[in-house]
Scaffold this active site. Structure first.
Site, mmCIF file in Angstrom:
data_model
loop_
_atom_site.group_PDB
_atom_site.id
_atom_site.type_symbol
_atom_site.label_atom_id
_atom_site.label_comp_id
_atom_site.label_asym_id
_atom_site.label_seq_id
_atom_site.Cartn_x
_atom_site.Cartn_y
_atom_site.Cartn_z
ATOM 1 N N LYS A 46 0.842 -1.205 0.000
ATOM 2 C CA LYS A 46 0.000 0.000 0.000
ATOM 3 C C LYS A 46 0.874 1.251 0.000
ATOM 4 C CE LYS A 46 -0.341 -0.311 5.047
ATOM 5 N NZ LYS A 46 -1.160 -0.848 6.160
ATOM 6 N N ARG A 145 -10.376 -0.356 15.213
ATOM 7 C CA ARG A 145 -10.224 0.519 14.058
ATOM 8 C C ARG A 145 -11.178 -0.071 13.029
ATOM 9 N NH1 ARG A 145 -4.537 1.076 10.845
ATOM 10 N NH2 ARG A 145 -5.120 -1.056 10.374
ATOM 11 N N TYR A 271 15.480 29.396 11.453
ATOM 12 C CA TYR A 271 14.242 30.047 11.883
ATOM 13 C C TYR A 271 14.072 29.933 13.393
ATOM 14 C CZ TYR A 271 12.419 30.434 7.104
ATOM 15 O OH TYR A 271 12.217 30.759 5.792
ATOM 16 N N MET A 319 12.046 24.468 4.645
ATOM 17 C CA MET A 319 11.276 23.742 3.636
ATOM 18 C C MET A 319 12.178 22.974 2.670
ATOM 19 S SD MET A 319 8.473 25.096 0.867
ATOM 20 C CE MET A 319 7.344 25.759 2.070
#
Ligand SMILES: *Cc1c(COP(=O)(O)O)cnc(C)c1O
Length: 380
Positions: A46, A145, A271, A319
């Site tokens: 998957k 689940r 940052y 990023m």
């Protein structure tokens, strides 16, 4: 075919994700050995084979004798069917949405079914089309689940004709705590599954049983049943956390170094100015940030690998880049530094997951789209 060395020299602008298909094949063999036979070990592919590329991974498993595959969605099943041809069994783990029954049938995939209503809709579709097909029934044994609850299951077992009309030929459940062998829930789920399986088999004697994921395989053989469903262990994630990893590592991630410099006084890095590099430190900025799956959560904790050493990440992940303190490298090593590794046989997926406060699964499935994916596969 190609050696990692050659592939490294083709490294130009983007990061390179090297995926060792031979290692995936060896891992499949190891798991088959644990469960006792090739046919008893499926492969979970998957989410694009946990981010590694199902198009390349599935044929490798097929060559090793794997004939049972699990995907998450119908769309993944359709792609895999085209790839593997008619012989493979392809089970869709997340069920069949109302109205997609015929599409499942057309794709030749086996839906996993959790409710009596879904089972009826599937049986109706089979009847209308006049086709024979199977489905997998998933029951909840304690994870809460996906899966049919106990009351609904009791009720369902009074309706043998529905079970037959829907072609139920696989009973599944999923373990919540298989990666913690001492957790009492494992035994409880095993007992619940055995009991539920016994009752179904008294109605449908040939129904196959499947409980174990990767870690479940390593609990003990009472968890193996007819079909094991490993995913993560195929891709090198340790199925037995806290003990040596029995699986071969699969991924190497190499990022280009885009700036190296020495800071001459104490400097805040990145940052938020969350960390400080001491005067005289050498820093390297490597391309690859949170947009590439270098998870921001590992800021200030993570590390990279170069010249046989771990190099600490410093400051927050941006990023498109992150910064590493390379002061511990020798001057010559710093000068020659044109790439670093964020994953390799030493710096494993599991270790990086620790830094980010997550699991190896999330590291693999987050691996960025910008990387150049290269596959290592020897000809056989
Ligand atoms: C993803 C998944 C698996 C594979 O689990 P791993 O821990 O990756 O081996 C098996 N069964 C089900 C139902 C799953 O959703």
């Amino acid at each position: 075919m190609s050696e990692p060395q050659e592939q490294r020299s083709s490294l130009c602008d983007e990061g390179v994700l090297l995926i060792d298909l031979d290692a995936i094949g060896r891992n499949y063999d190891i798991l088959c050995g644990k469960v006792g036979a090739v046919g008893r070990c499926a492969a979970v592919v998957k989410a694009d084979a946990y981010g590694l590329g199902v198009r390349r991974v599935a044929p490798v498993l097929w060559k090793r004798g794997c004939r049972h595959f699990f995907v998450a969605t119908l769309a993944e099943g359709v792609v895999l069917r085209q790839q593997l041809g008619p012989e493979a069994e392809i089970v869709v783990l997340t069920g069949v949405r109302p109205g997609t029954e015929q599409a499942c049938l057309d794709a030749g995939v086996v839906p996993t079914i959790f409710t009596t209503a879904q089972l009826r809709a599937w049986a109706d579709t089979l009847e209308k089309s006049g086709q024979q097909a199977h489905c997998a029934l998933k029951i909840d044994t304690g994870m809460t689940r996906l899966g049919m609850g106990a009351d609904e299951y009791d009720q369902l077992l009074t309706d043998r004709s529905l079970l037959e009309a829907a072609g139920v030929d696989l009973l599944m459940s999923h373990l919540a705590c298989a990666d913690e062998p001492a957790h009492p829930q494992n035994r409880l789920q095993l007992e619940a599954f055995r009991e539920a399986a016994g009752r179904l088999r008294s109605l449908l004697p040939s129904v196959r049983l499947s409980l174990a994921n990767s870690s479940g395989i390593f609990l003990d053989e009472t968890y193996h049943f007819d079909l094991a469903r490993p995913g993560s262990a195929l891709y090198g994630i340790n199925p037995v956390p806290g003990t040596p990893n029995p699986m071969a590592p699969v991924v190497t991630l190499e990022l280009p170094v885009i700036q190296v410099r020495q800071v001459l006084r104490d400097c805040h890095v990145g940052y938020g100015a969350t960390q400080t590099a001491a005067a005289g430190s050498w820093l390297a900025v490597a391309r690859g940030g949170y947009a590439d799956g270098v998870l921001r959560a590992q800021g200030g904790r993570g590390c990279a690998w170069a010249c046989g050493r771990r190099l600490p990440m410093i400051g927050r992940v941006s990023m498109d880049s992150a910064t590493y303190d390379i002061s511990r490298l020798a001057p010559g090593e710093r000068e020659a530094l044109d790439h670093i590794q964020l994953l390799n046989t030493e710096l494993t997926v599991d270790e990086v997951a620790e830094y980010a406060g997550t699991i190896g699964y999330e590291i693999l499935t987050s691996l960025g789209r910008r990387y150049q994916r290269q596959y290592l596969e020897t000809c056989d």
